[in-house]
Design an enzyme around this catalytic site. Sequence first.
Site, PDB file in Angstrom:
ATOM      1  CG  ASP A   1      -2.127  -0.841   1.287  1.00 33.00           C
ATOM      2  OD1 ASP A   1      -2.497  -1.039   0.184  1.00 33.00           O
ATOM      3  OD2 ASP A   1      -2.609  -1.321   2.109  1.00 33.00           O
TER       4      ASP A   1
ATOM      5  CE1 TYR B   1       4.398  -6.822   4.121  1.00 31.86           C
ATOM      6  CE2 TYR B   1       3.904  -8.957   4.285  1.00 31.86           C
ATOM      7  CZ  TYR B   1       3.799  -7.789   3.496  1.00 31.86           C
ATOM      8  OH  TYR B   1       3.243  -7.895   2.275  1.00 31.86           O
TER       9      TYR B   1
END
Lengths: 255, 255
Positions: free
Chosen positions: A58, A116
């Site tokens: 994003d 992540y």
Amino acid sequence: MNEESNKKRILLRVAYDGTDFHGWQVQPNARSVEGELNKAIQEMTGEEISVIGASRTDAGVHGIGNVAVFDTLSPIPADKFMYALNTKLPEDVSVVESREVAADFHPRHCDSIKTYEYRFYVSEVNNPLKRRNAYRIQYRPDTKLMNEAAAYLVGEHDFKSFCSVHTSAETTVRKLYSAAVREDGDDIVIRVSGAGFLYNMVRIIAGTLLDVGNKKYEPEHIKGILEGCDRTLAGPTLEPQGLTLISIEFPDITN
Amino acid sequence: MNEESNKKRILLRVAYDGTDFHGWQVQPNARSVEGELNKAIQEMTGEEISVIGASRTDAGVHGIGNVAVFDTLSPIPADKFMYALNTKLPEDVSVVESREVAADFHPRHCDSIKTYEYRFYVSEVNNPLKRRNAYRIQYRPDTKLMNEAAAYLVGEHDFKSFCSVHTSAETTVRKLYSAAVREDGDDIVIRVSGAGFLYNMVRIIAGTLLDVGNKKYEPEHIKGILEGCDRTLAGPTLEPQGLTLISIEFPDITN
């Protein structure tokens, strides 16, 4: 030799500072990581090339090891693409590896392990030198409790409670290989590895673990949140700037 | 009470990301840290105020604890200036402390101890997430040799060899309290504290210690560079983005 036999598929590992991008994916009239890669590759090869990305991060989310592949007829050796592309890319995107892969390798249609990190810094006021890559919190949370809570997420679960309601995923079952919270200097870092992630999943995990660290609920409560399969049970979706896609490994290709 | 008796001198500690500034000092048609502070203070107080800065850092150089003072008639308590100014400042500048100081306190005309850090990262290619706050080097230098070399800089010396030829300083004698090289994760950090620094001095020290780490010359050679009093003997002036002004302490005011 015909054209096809000269064609090769190149894999790029890509690092980027997501701050000034509207995300990975190409969009009309908006700056994207994919768009910058396409432009640089087209300039270099003269071919009309659009990369296939492994993860469409994003807006505001960073990458150290996202992956993109493309096919080219260029005679340039695969490992030289890194150097050539870096002379054409803007400062906030870099190719950190380039190599040839099998012609049928597709980074979204094969097994992978994604890692992540979500980074917090603790400060009463904005820190101009951390603001782009970490999320500011006012008070230091209990990282031991956060780490205990993270352990309940490891394994195969229905992560529906940790998924944005705007998802189009067919199933919300995912498998996490690891989830841990550590202190890095003054910062606090959540690190998760899994076979795949739902939309906003890591940012919701971060919001939920922070709630635990702030003693809103006990670490064990994570079990109930998972079992409830209801987005409203979990914590908030934290802002994108704290999130970085660290790596994507593909067990079926030799690294 | 007359106006003068309502006047107070406020000290601000200021953090900034120097990347998008043309340095600390106000310049026509260029964005400066000082200019942003003046604008925010004027908006807040309605007074025509220009701050006095402790250190006029160059374009691209960062600050965590630079200092500015100004006089105001505003009835707002000194410690509340921090909160009020942070609502008006852009994201790349923050006030991290505000307090009242004596009416005759001047941050450049009194004794102070300044601490700077110069940060390196080692990478074959640009790292988009480090590029703004660290200087890229291709090969890992020997930090033990760098640290040995740094020790020769500590004390009172004529630092003429470590000063840009464009200086207007009356004397090039300065006193360093400490100089050390450490590894911070994968990064390498030079930290120096002193009673004052010449123009470009820390960036030239960084270039010279890097030369030692790359085995261009022995640590002991630093003695010869100091004694030679000749800028051409020392290493290059490294780029500004690796440099951060960490703190300025004033022994004569209570902290």
